[in-house]
Design a protein around this motif. Structure first.
Motif, short mmCIF file in Angstrom:
data_model
loop_
_atom_site.label_atom_id
_atom_site.label_comp_id
_atom_site.label_asym_id
_atom_site.label_seq_id
_atom_site.Cartn_x
_atom_site.Cartn_y
_atom_site.Cartn_z
N THR A 24 0.84 -1.20 0.00
CA THR A 24 0.00 0.00 0.00
C THR A 24 0.88 1.24 0.00
O THR A 24 2.05 1.20 0.41
CB THR A 24 -0.92 0.04 1.23
N SER A 45 -3.68 3.84 -1.45
CA SER A 45 -4.23 2.52 -1.75
C SER A 45 -4.50 1.77 -0.46
O SER A 45 -3.95 2.10 0.60
CB SER A 45 -3.27 1.72 -2.63
N GLY A 46 -5.36 0.75 -0.54
CA GLY A 46 -5.67 -0.08 0.61
C GLY A 46 -5.66 -1.55 0.22
O GLY A 46 -5.84 -1.90 -0.95
N TYR A 47 -5.43 -2.41 1.20
CA TYR A 47 -5.35 -3.85 0.95
C TYR A 47 -5.88 -4.61 2.15
O TYR A 47 -5.56 -4.28 3.30
CB TYR A 47 -3.89 -4.25 0.68
N THR A 68 -8.93 -4.81 -2.57
CA THR A 68 -8.02 -3.69 -2.76
C THR A 68 -8.81 -2.42 -3.03
O THR A 68 -9.95 -2.47 -3.51
CB THR A 68 -7.06 -3.94 -3.94
#
Length: 315
Positions: A24, A45-47, A68
Protein backbone atom coordinates in the motif's frame (compact mmCIF):
# COMPACT_ATOMS: atom_id res chain seq x y z
CA UNK A 1 -0.03 -16.66 4.68
CA UNK A 2 -2.93 -18.11 6.69
CA UNK A 3 -3.37 -21.89 6.85
CA UNK A 4 -6.82 -23.15 7.70
CA UNK A 5 -8.64 -26.42 8.45
CA UNK A 6 -12.43 -26.58 8.35
CA UNK A 7 -15.11 -29.17 8.98
CA UNK A 8 -17.01 -29.80 5.73
CA UNK A 9 -19.85 -31.61 7.43
CA UNK A 10 -20.56 -35.35 7.31
CA UNK A 11 -17.39 -36.03 9.29
CA UNK A 12 -15.07 -34.80 6.54
CA UNK A 13 -12.50 -32.03 6.71
CA UNK A 14 -10.65 -29.82 4.26
CA UNK A 15 -7.18 -28.33 4.67
CA UNK A 16 -6.23 -25.27 2.64
CA UNK A 17 -3.75 -22.43 2.68
CA UNK A 18 -3.41 -18.96 1.18
CA UNK A 19 -0.40 -16.76 0.50
CA UNK A 20 -1.70 -13.18 0.25
CA UNK A 21 0.71 -10.29 -0.19
CA UNK A 22 0.03 -6.67 -0.93
CA UNK A 23 1.71 -3.26 -0.87
CA UNK A 24 0.00 0.00 0.00
CA UNK A 25 1.06 3.61 -0.51
CA UNK A 26 -0.13 7.11 0.29
CA UNK A 27 0.74 10.55 -1.03
CA UNK A 28 -0.43 13.99 0.04
CA UNK A 29 0.26 17.69 -0.33
CA UNK A 30 -1.10 20.84 1.26
CA UNK A 31 -0.96 24.56 0.51
CA UNK A 32 -1.67 27.50 2.82
CA UNK A 33 -3.92 29.67 0.66
CA UNK A 34 -4.26 32.45 3.26
CA UNK A 35 -4.08 32.80 7.04
CA UNK A 36 -6.55 30.27 8.43
CA UNK A 37 -7.22 28.59 5.05
CA UNK A 38 -5.46 25.41 3.91
CA UNK A 39 -6.07 23.35 0.75
CA UNK A 40 -4.91 19.75 0.36
CA UNK A 41 -4.92 16.72 -1.96
CA UNK A 42 -4.31 13.10 -0.97
CA UNK A 43 -4.29 9.72 -2.66
CA UNK A 44 -3.62 6.23 -1.38
CA UNK A 45 -4.23 2.52 -1.75
CA UNK A 46 -5.67 -0.08 0.61
CA UNK A 47 -5.35 -3.85 0.95
CA UNK A 48 -7.24 -6.47 2.96
CA UNK A 49 -6.13 -10.13 3.09
CA UNK A 50 -8.31 -12.91 1.75
CA UNK A 51 -9.47 -15.71 4.01
CA UNK A 52 -11.72 -18.70 4.62
CA UNK A 53 -15.27 -19.36 5.74
CA UNK A 54 -15.24 -21.83 8.61
CA UNK A 55 -18.86 -22.99 9.05
CA UNK A 56 -19.46 -26.62 8.16
CA UNK A 57 -22.66 -25.73 6.30
CA UNK A 58 -20.75 -23.65 3.76
CA UNK A 59 -20.05 -25.24 0.38
CA UNK A 60 -19.33 -22.12 -1.69
CA UNK A 61 -17.45 -19.95 -1.25
CA UNK A 62 -15.01 -21.70 1.05
CA UNK A 63 -12.30 -19.12 0.38
CA UNK A 64 -12.38 -15.46 -0.66
CA UNK A 65 -9.76 -13.25 -2.30
CA UNK A 66 -8.07 -10.06 -1.08
CA UNK A 67 -9.86 -6.72 -1.35
CA UNK A 68 -8.02 -3.69 -2.76
CA UNK A 69 -8.89 -0.01 -2.93
CA UNK A 70 -7.67 3.25 -4.44
CA UNK A 71 -8.72 6.64 -3.00
CA UNK A 72 -8.45 10.25 -4.18
CA UNK A 73 -9.42 13.29 -2.09
CA UNK A 74 -9.15 17.07 -2.35
CA UNK A 75 -10.42 19.58 0.17
CA UNK A 76 -10.16 22.80 2.14
CA UNK A 77 -9.90 23.37 5.91
CA UNK A 78 -10.47 26.86 7.25
CA UNK A 79 -10.93 28.96 10.38
CA UNK A 80 -12.63 32.27 9.64
CA UNK A 81 -13.93 35.48 11.25
CA UNK A 82 -11.55 35.52 14.18
CA UNK A 83 -12.14 31.82 14.91
CA UNK A 84 -15.92 32.24 15.07
CA UNK A 85 -16.43 29.88 12.10
CA UNK A 86 -14.66 26.62 11.30
CA UNK A 87 -15.49 25.30 7.81
CA UNK A 88 -14.16 22.14 6.12
CA UNK A 89 -15.14 20.60 2.78
CA UNK A 90 -13.79 17.89 0.49
CA UNK A 91 -14.56 15.83 -2.60
CA UNK A 92 -13.47 12.21 -2.91
CA UNK A 93 -13.52 9.11 -5.06
CA UNK A 94 -12.83 5.52 -3.91
CA UNK A 95 -12.56 2.49 -6.18
CA UNK A 96 -12.74 -0.96 -4.56
CA UNK A 97 -12.03 -4.31 -6.27
CA UNK A 98 -13.15 -7.73 -4.99
CA UNK A 99 -15.24 -6.22 -2.20
CA UNK A 100 -15.51 -8.66 0.75
CA UNK A 101 -19.18 -8.82 1.70
CA UNK A 102 -20.97 -10.86 4.36
CA UNK A 103 -24.12 -12.54 3.02
CA UNK A 104 -26.78 -14.62 4.77
CA UNK A 105 -26.61 -18.26 3.65
CA UNK A 106 -29.59 -19.68 1.82
CA UNK A 107 -29.81 -22.35 4.52
CA UNK A 108 -30.39 -19.61 7.11
CA UNK A 109 -27.68 -21.14 9.33
CA UNK A 110 -25.23 -18.25 9.28
CA UNK A 111 -23.29 -15.78 7.18
CA UNK A 112 -20.51 -16.27 4.64
CA UNK A 113 -17.97 -13.79 3.32
CA UNK A 114 -17.42 -13.68 -0.42
CA UNK A 115 -16.06 -11.33 -3.06
CA UNK A 116 -19.04 -9.29 -4.26
CA UNK A 117 -17.42 -7.60 -7.26
CA UNK A 118 -16.23 -4.02 -7.57
CA UNK A 119 -17.79 -0.74 -6.49
CA UNK A 120 -17.14 3.00 -6.60
CA UNK A 121 -17.83 5.60 -3.92
CA UNK A 122 -17.68 9.26 -4.89
CA UNK A 123 -19.13 12.45 -3.48
CA UNK A 124 -18.48 15.31 -1.11
CA UNK A 125 -18.50 16.04 2.62
CA UNK A 126 -18.63 19.23 4.66
CA UNK A 127 -18.75 20.20 8.31
CA UNK A 128 -19.00 23.53 10.06
CA UNK A 129 -18.80 24.89 13.61
CA UNK A 130 -19.95 28.42 14.38
CA UNK A 131 -20.08 30.56 17.52
CA UNK A 132 -21.54 33.91 16.45
CA UNK A 133 -21.92 34.98 20.10
CA UNK A 134 -20.43 33.57 23.30
CA UNK A 135 -23.61 31.84 24.47
CA UNK A 136 -24.65 30.19 21.20
CA UNK A 137 -22.88 27.44 19.20
CA UNK A 138 -23.99 25.71 16.03
CA UNK A 139 -22.56 22.55 14.43
CA UNK A 140 -23.59 21.14 11.05
CA UNK A 141 -22.44 18.40 8.69
CA UNK A 142 -23.62 17.02 5.35
CA UNK A 143 -22.43 14.44 2.84
CA UNK A 144 -23.44 13.07 -0.55
CA UNK A 145 -22.08 9.67 -1.56
CA UNK A 146 -22.81 7.84 -4.81
CA UNK A 147 -22.08 4.16 -4.12
CA UNK A 148 -22.39 2.09 -7.31
CA UNK A 149 -21.59 -1.54 -8.04
CA UNK A 150 -19.41 -1.28 -11.16
CA UNK A 151 -18.68 -4.87 -12.18
CA UNK A 152 -18.06 -8.47 -11.24
CA UNK A 153 -21.30 -8.69 -9.23
CA UNK A 154 -22.71 -11.77 -10.95
CA UNK A 155 -24.08 -14.10 -8.30
CA UNK A 156 -25.12 -17.72 -8.70
CA UNK A 157 -28.14 -19.05 -6.76
CA UNK A 158 -28.85 -15.51 -5.61
CA UNK A 159 -32.60 -16.16 -5.66
CA UNK A 160 -32.31 -18.05 -2.35
CA UNK A 161 -32.78 -14.58 -0.88
CA UNK A 162 -33.55 -12.30 -3.86
CA UNK A 163 -35.67 -11.94 -5.79
CA UNK A 164 -38.31 -13.62 -3.68
CA UNK A 165 -41.22 -15.39 -5.31
CA UNK A 166 -43.61 -12.85 -6.79
CA UNK A 167 -41.35 -9.83 -6.26
CA UNK A 168 -40.10 -7.54 -9.00
CA UNK A 169 -36.39 -6.60 -9.07
CA UNK A 170 -35.32 -3.00 -9.78
CA UNK A 171 -35.73 -2.18 -13.47
CA UNK A 172 -32.02 -1.40 -13.88
CA UNK A 173 -30.75 -4.65 -12.34
CA UNK A 174 -30.40 -6.67 -15.54
CA UNK A 175 -31.49 -9.61 -13.41
CA UNK A 176 -32.41 -12.86 -15.11
CA UNK A 177 -32.76 -16.50 -14.08
CA UNK A 178 -32.56 -19.85 -15.76
CA UNK A 179 -33.59 -23.23 -14.39
CA UNK A 180 -29.99 -24.35 -13.90
CA UNK A 181 -28.05 -21.40 -12.57
CA UNK A 182 -30.60 -18.99 -11.09
CA UNK A 183 -28.28 -16.10 -11.91
CA UNK A 184 -28.49 -12.43 -10.88
CA UNK A 185 -26.48 -9.44 -12.05
CA UNK A 186 -26.18 -6.54 -9.59
CA UNK A 187 -23.96 -4.36 -11.77
CA UNK A 188 -25.09 -0.72 -11.84
CA UNK A 189 -27.09 -0.96 -8.61
CA UNK A 190 -26.43 0.95 -5.39
CA UNK A 191 -24.65 -0.79 -2.52
CA UNK A 192 -26.68 -1.79 0.54
CA UNK A 193 -26.38 0.41 3.64
CA UNK A 194 -25.41 3.35 1.40
CA UNK A 195 -27.82 6.29 1.68
CA UNK A 196 -26.85 9.02 -0.75
CA UNK A 197 -27.46 11.86 1.69
CA UNK A 198 -26.62 12.25 5.38
CA UNK A 199 -26.89 15.44 7.42
CA UNK A 200 -26.82 16.57 11.02
CA UNK A 201 -27.48 19.85 12.85
CA UNK A 202 -26.85 20.75 16.48
CA UNK A 203 -27.62 24.00 18.27
CA UNK A 204 -26.75 24.83 21.88
CA UNK A 205 -27.35 27.86 24.12
CA UNK A 206 -25.40 28.02 27.39
CA UNK A 207 -24.87 30.85 29.90
CA UNK A 208 -24.45 31.64 33.57
CA UNK A 209 -27.40 31.04 35.88
CA UNK A 210 -28.10 34.36 37.59
CA UNK A 211 -25.46 35.31 40.15
CA UNK A 212 -24.51 31.68 40.92
CA UNK A 213 -21.48 29.68 39.86
CA UNK A 214 -23.75 27.37 37.84
CA UNK A 215 -24.64 27.43 34.18
CA UNK A 216 -27.82 26.46 32.31
CA UNK A 217 -28.14 25.12 28.78
CA UNK A 218 -30.65 23.99 26.18
CA UNK A 219 -29.70 21.89 23.19
CA UNK A 220 -31.41 20.45 20.09
CA UNK A 221 -30.16 17.90 17.55
CA UNK A 222 -31.36 16.68 14.15
CA UNK A 223 -29.97 13.85 12.01
CA UNK A 224 -31.14 12.82 8.54
CA UNK A 225 -30.37 10.07 6.08
CA UNK A 226 -31.92 9.30 2.71
CA UNK A 227 -33.36 5.99 1.53
CA UNK A 228 -31.29 2.81 1.34
CA UNK A 229 -31.43 -0.97 1.03
CA UNK A 230 -30.78 -2.68 4.36
CA UNK A 231 -29.73 -6.13 3.10
CA UNK A 232 -26.84 -7.27 0.88
CA UNK A 233 -29.28 -9.08 -1.44
CA UNK A 234 -31.01 -5.74 -2.32
CA UNK A 235 -34.30 -7.48 -1.62
CA UNK A 236 -37.13 -4.95 -2.17
CA UNK A 237 -38.46 -5.74 1.31
CA UNK A 238 -35.26 -4.31 2.82
CA UNK A 239 -35.81 -0.86 1.26
CA UNK A 240 -36.04 1.86 3.91
CA UNK A 241 -37.30 5.34 3.10
CA UNK A 242 -35.55 8.52 4.20
CA UNK A 243 -36.07 9.61 7.80
CA UNK A 244 -35.01 12.22 10.35
CA UNK A 245 -34.44 11.89 14.10
CA UNK A 246 -34.92 14.80 16.53
CA UNK A 247 -33.42 14.96 20.04
CA UNK A 248 -33.35 17.70 22.70
CA UNK A 249 -32.01 18.26 26.20
CA UNK A 250 -31.85 20.99 28.85
CA UNK A 251 -30.19 21.27 32.23
CA UNK A 252 -27.75 22.92 34.60
CA UNK A 253 -24.09 22.27 35.37
CA UNK A 254 -21.39 23.40 37.76
CA UNK A 255 -19.08 26.13 36.58
CA UNK A 256 -16.09 23.81 36.80
CA UNK A 257 -17.90 21.16 34.75
CA UNK A 258 -17.63 18.43 37.39
CA UNK A 259 -21.37 17.78 37.49
CA UNK A 260 -24.37 18.17 35.20
CA UNK A 261 -28.09 17.51 35.67
CA UNK A 262 -30.22 17.28 32.53
CA UNK A 263 -33.54 16.13 31.15
CA UNK A 264 -33.56 14.73 27.63
CA UNK A 265 -35.81 13.38 24.93
CA UNK A 266 -34.73 11.21 22.02
CA UNK A 267 -36.54 10.47 18.74
CA UNK A 268 -39.13 13.07 19.71
CA UNK A 269 -41.16 12.52 16.53
CA UNK A 270 -41.33 8.79 17.41
CA UNK A 271 -40.02 7.82 13.96
CA UNK A 272 -40.21 4.10 13.18
CA UNK A 273 -37.05 2.87 11.44
CA UNK A 274 -34.72 -0.13 11.25
CA UNK A 275 -31.01 -0.25 12.05
CA UNK A 276 -30.55 -3.67 10.36
CA UNK A 277 -32.61 -6.17 8.35
CA UNK A 278 -32.14 -9.72 7.03
CA UNK A 279 -34.01 -12.40 5.14
CA UNK A 280 -35.54 -15.20 7.19
CA UNK A 281 -34.93 -18.22 5.01
CA UNK A 282 -36.06 -20.81 7.55
CA UNK A 283 -39.09 -21.07 9.84
CA UNK A 284 -38.21 -19.61 13.22
CA UNK A 285 -39.60 -19.05 16.69
CA UNK A 286 -40.55 -15.50 17.61
CA UNK A 287 -40.19 -14.73 21.32
CA UNK A 288 -43.58 -15.18 23.03
CA UNK A 289 -45.25 -15.00 19.63
CA UNK A 290 -45.32 -18.48 18.12
CA UNK A 291 -43.58 -19.41 14.88
CA UNK A 292 -42.89 -17.24 11.82
CA UNK A 293 -42.85 -19.01 8.46
CA UNK A 294 -39.86 -19.17 6.14
CA UNK A 295 -39.32 -16.70 3.30
CA UNK A 296 -40.02 -13.75 5.54
CA UNK A 297 -37.96 -10.72 6.46
CA UNK A 298 -36.91 -9.56 9.91
CA UNK A 299 -35.55 -6.25 11.18
CA UNK A 300 -34.03 -4.68 14.27
CA UNK A 301 -35.83 -1.45 15.15
CA UNK A 302 -34.28 1.81 16.25
CA UNK A 303 -35.22 3.20 19.67
CA UNK A 304 -38.71 4.74 19.85
CA UNK A 305 -39.47 8.06 21.55
CA UNK A 306 -37.87 8.09 25.00
CA UNK A 307 -37.33 10.52 27.87
CA UNK A 308 -34.98 10.58 30.80
CA UNK A 309 -33.32 12.39 33.68
CA UNK A 310 -29.53 12.16 33.91
CA UNK A 311 -26.94 13.19 36.50
CA UNK A 312 -23.25 13.17 35.56
CA UNK A 313 -20.43 13.66 38.02
CA UNK A 314 -16.68 13.62 37.43
CA UNK A 315 -14.06 13.19 40.13
Amino acid sequence: SPVFSANQGGGGSLNASRDDKGKTWSLGAQYDVAPGIMAYVTSGSGYKDGGFNSRSAIIQPFTFNPETSLTYEAGVKSTLFDHKLLLNADVFRMIVHDYQQSVLLGTGTGFAIGNAGNFRNQGFEMDAQARPIEQFSLTASASYIDSTITGGADRVNCDTTYPVAGSTPPASSGQFTDATHKFCNFNGLTLPYAPKWRASLNGKWEQALGGTDMRWFVQADMSYQSSQYMDSSLDPRSFQSAYSIYDASAGISGKDGKWRLSVWGKNLANKFYFVAEAAQTQAANVSAGGTAAANGFIGWMGHPRSYGLELDYKW
